[in-house]
Design a protein around this motif. Structure first.
Motif, short mmCIF file in Angstrom:
data_model
loop_
_atom_site.label_atom_id
_atom_site.label_comp_id
_atom_site.label_asym_id
_atom_site.label_seq_id
_atom_site.Cartn_x
_atom_site.Cartn_y
_atom_site.Cartn_z
N LEU A 22 0.87 -1.18 0.00
CA LEU A 22 0.00 0.00 0.00
C LEU A 22 0.91 1.23 0.00
N MET A 23 1.25 1.68 -1.19
CA MET A 23 2.19 2.78 -1.35
C MET A 23 1.44 4.10 -1.57
N ASP A 24 1.96 5.16 -0.99
CA ASP A 24 1.50 6.52 -1.29
C ASP A 24 -0.02 6.65 -1.18
N ILE A 25 -0.53 6.36 0.01
CA ILE A 25 -1.96 6.51 0.26
C ILE A 25 -2.34 7.99 0.31
N HIS A 26 -1.52 8.80 0.96
CA HIS A 26 -1.75 10.24 1.08
C HIS A 26 -3.13 10.54 1.68
N LEU A 27 -3.49 9.82 2.73
CA LEU A 27 -4.75 10.09 3.40
C LEU A 27 -4.73 11.50 3.98
N GLY A 28 -5.78 12.28 3.72
CA GLY A 28 -5.83 13.65 4.20
C GLY A 28 -5.98 14.66 3.10
N THR A 29 -6.16 14.19 1.88
CA THR A 29 -6.48 15.06 0.75
C THR A 29 -7.68 14.47 0.03
N ASP A 33 -8.26 8.34 -2.87
CA ASP A 33 -9.44 7.52 -3.13
C ASP A 33 -9.73 6.68 -1.87
N GLU A 34 -10.46 7.26 -0.94
CA GLU A 34 -10.71 6.61 0.34
C GLU A 34 -11.58 5.35 0.17
N LYS A 35 -12.50 5.38 -0.77
CA LYS A 35 -13.36 4.21 -0.99
C LYS A 35 -12.53 3.04 -1.50
N ARG A 36 -11.62 3.31 -2.39
CA ARG A 36 -10.76 2.22 -2.89
C ARG A 36 -9.86 1.69 -1.78
N LEU A 37 -9.34 2.59 -0.94
CA LEU A 37 -8.52 2.16 0.20
C LEU A 37 -9.31 1.23 1.10
N ASP A 38 -10.55 1.60 1.42
CA ASP A 38 -11.37 0.76 2.29
C ASP A 38 -11.66 -0.59 1.65
N ARG A 39 -11.89 -0.62 0.33
CA ARG A 39 -12.12 -1.89 -0.36
C ARG A 39 -10.88 -2.77 -0.30
N CYS A 40 -9.72 -2.14 -0.46
CA CYS A 40 -8.47 -2.91 -0.43
C CYS A 40 -8.22 -3.49 0.96
N SER A 91 -4.35 14.49 13.15
CA SER A 91 -5.71 14.10 12.79
C SER A 91 -5.70 13.08 11.66
N GLN A 92 -4.81 13.26 10.70
CA GLN A 92 -4.67 12.29 9.61
C GLN A 92 -4.19 10.94 10.14
N ARG A 93 -3.22 10.99 11.04
CA ARG A 93 -2.70 9.75 11.63
C ARG A 93 -3.80 9.00 12.36
N ALA A 94 -4.59 9.71 13.15
CA ALA A 94 -5.68 9.07 13.90
C ALA A 94 -6.70 8.44 12.95
N GLU A 95 -6.96 9.10 11.84
CA GLU A 95 -7.93 8.56 10.88
C GLU A 95 -7.42 7.28 10.22
N LEU A 96 -6.14 7.25 9.85
CA LEU A 96 -5.60 6.04 9.23
C LEU A 96 -5.59 4.88 10.22
N ILE A 97 -5.20 5.14 11.45
CA ILE A 97 -5.21 4.09 12.47
C ILE A 97 -6.63 3.56 12.66
N ALA A 98 -7.61 4.46 12.70
CA ALA A 98 -9.00 4.04 12.90
C ALA A 98 -9.47 3.17 11.74
N ARG A 99 -9.09 3.53 10.51
CA ARG A 99 -9.51 2.74 9.35
C ARG A 99 -8.87 1.35 9.36
N LEU A 100 -7.63 1.27 9.79
CA LEU A 100 -6.96 -0.02 9.86
C LEU A 100 -7.52 -0.88 10.99
N GLN A 101 -7.77 -0.27 12.13
CA GLN A 101 -8.25 -1.03 13.28
C GLN A 101 -9.72 -1.40 13.17
#
Length: 286
Positions: A22-29, A33-40, A91-101
């Motif tokens: 999972l390269m270059d997600i750049h969550l926070g812009t 593509d957050e939907k694609r990230l969640d599907r992956c 805030s971006q870090r917290a969001e990525l952790i929440a999506r993974l957990q």
């Protein structure tokens, strides 16, 4: 440079393992593509033998002090949290952790976490450390996950409690520098493959999909016969970021960068008992 050893036990000769870089997600812009990230993430969770690597620039980490900053490109959830906390990167870090957990089945499936230039820059200029807390949130039972900017994952596969069936050495690097054309990026990948001895090489940063198969040097074996070792494979592993958005000006647009291959992904399939590695390039069509 960090080296991580990972031991995975399995039971059947037919078992196949898939690594999702999972390269270059750049969550926070909004370009992510957050939907694609969640599907992956859901796909990895469903895959019994699926594992993932966070390949750096996991977060966009562009705050109001950055000359690239544009509040119009921020997603609604980030605008809300930023107004509450005043810390955009955290805030971006917290969001990525929440999506993974949120995906309980992902626990223990991370093989490593790279730091990208965006995480490095936000730490250097604002003293906000988003990398170490992200790694700590994903660690299970004291395992090592921090790879820094580059490193090796030594992945040992063991069938039925035996000694190592096969060991695969993976070199990972977030990537660096520019280069808009395939030839320049391929040269960079080949140079990396000449500098380090591994079976698989995975790079990011360039927001494109590209893979190569490279031969190893010929050698003379103990029986004084000419021998060619197995080939090795390398890939630039893509991104989750769009280079253009309708009715919104993006940084790549202002800089004249080409639109990115945001729907493509590289997968690494490992067949321990067959001692075979496959690089799979795929494109997702909704």
């Amino acid at each position: 440079m960090k080296i991580i050893e990972r031991i995975t036990e399995y039971s059947s000769r037919a078992d196949v393992f898939t690594l999702y870089p999972l390269m270059d997600i750049h969550l926070g812009t909004r370009a992510c593509d957050e939907k694609r990230l969640d599907r992956c993430l859901a796909e990895i969770e469903r895959d019994k033998y699926g594992f993932y690597l966070l390949g750096g620039d996991n977060l966009d980490c562009i705050n109001a002090k950055d000359p690239r900053f544009d509040p119009r490109i921020l997603p609604a959830w980030l605008l809300e949290r930023w107004s509450e906390t005043g810390d955009m990167a955290a805030s971006q870090r917290a969001e990525l952790i929440a999506r993974l957990q949120k995906h309980a089945g992902l626990r223990g499936k991370c093989v490593g976490v790279l730091e990208g230039n965006h995480e490095t820059a936000i730490y250097r200029h604002t003293e906000t450390n988003v990398y170490d807390p992200l790694v700590e949130a994903l660690r299970q039972d004291g395992e090592s996950l921090a790879l820094g900017y580059e490193g090796f994952v030594v992945w040992r596969f063991r069938r039925g409690g035996m000694h190592d069936t096969w060991t695969v050495v993976i070199y990972v690097n977030h990537g660096w520098g520019g280069g808009d054309l395939a030839g320049g990026v391929a040269l960079k990948l080949e140079r990396v493959m000449d500098r380090f001895d591994a079976d698989v090489y995975l790079l990011g940063h360039h927001h494109r999909i590209q893979s190569i198969v490279q031969s190893r040097p010929l050698r003379v074996n103990a029986g004084l016969h000419l021998e060619q070792p197995p080939d090795r494979v390398g890939a630039i592993c893509g991104t989750f970021v769009a280079g253009r958005l309708e009715n919104i000006e993006t940084y790549p647009e202002r800089r004249g960068f080409r639109p990115t291959a945001q729907n493509g992904q590289v997968l690494v399939r490992i067949y321990p008992d067959k001692r075979r590695i496959e690089l799979v390039e795929r494109v997702e069509h909704e």
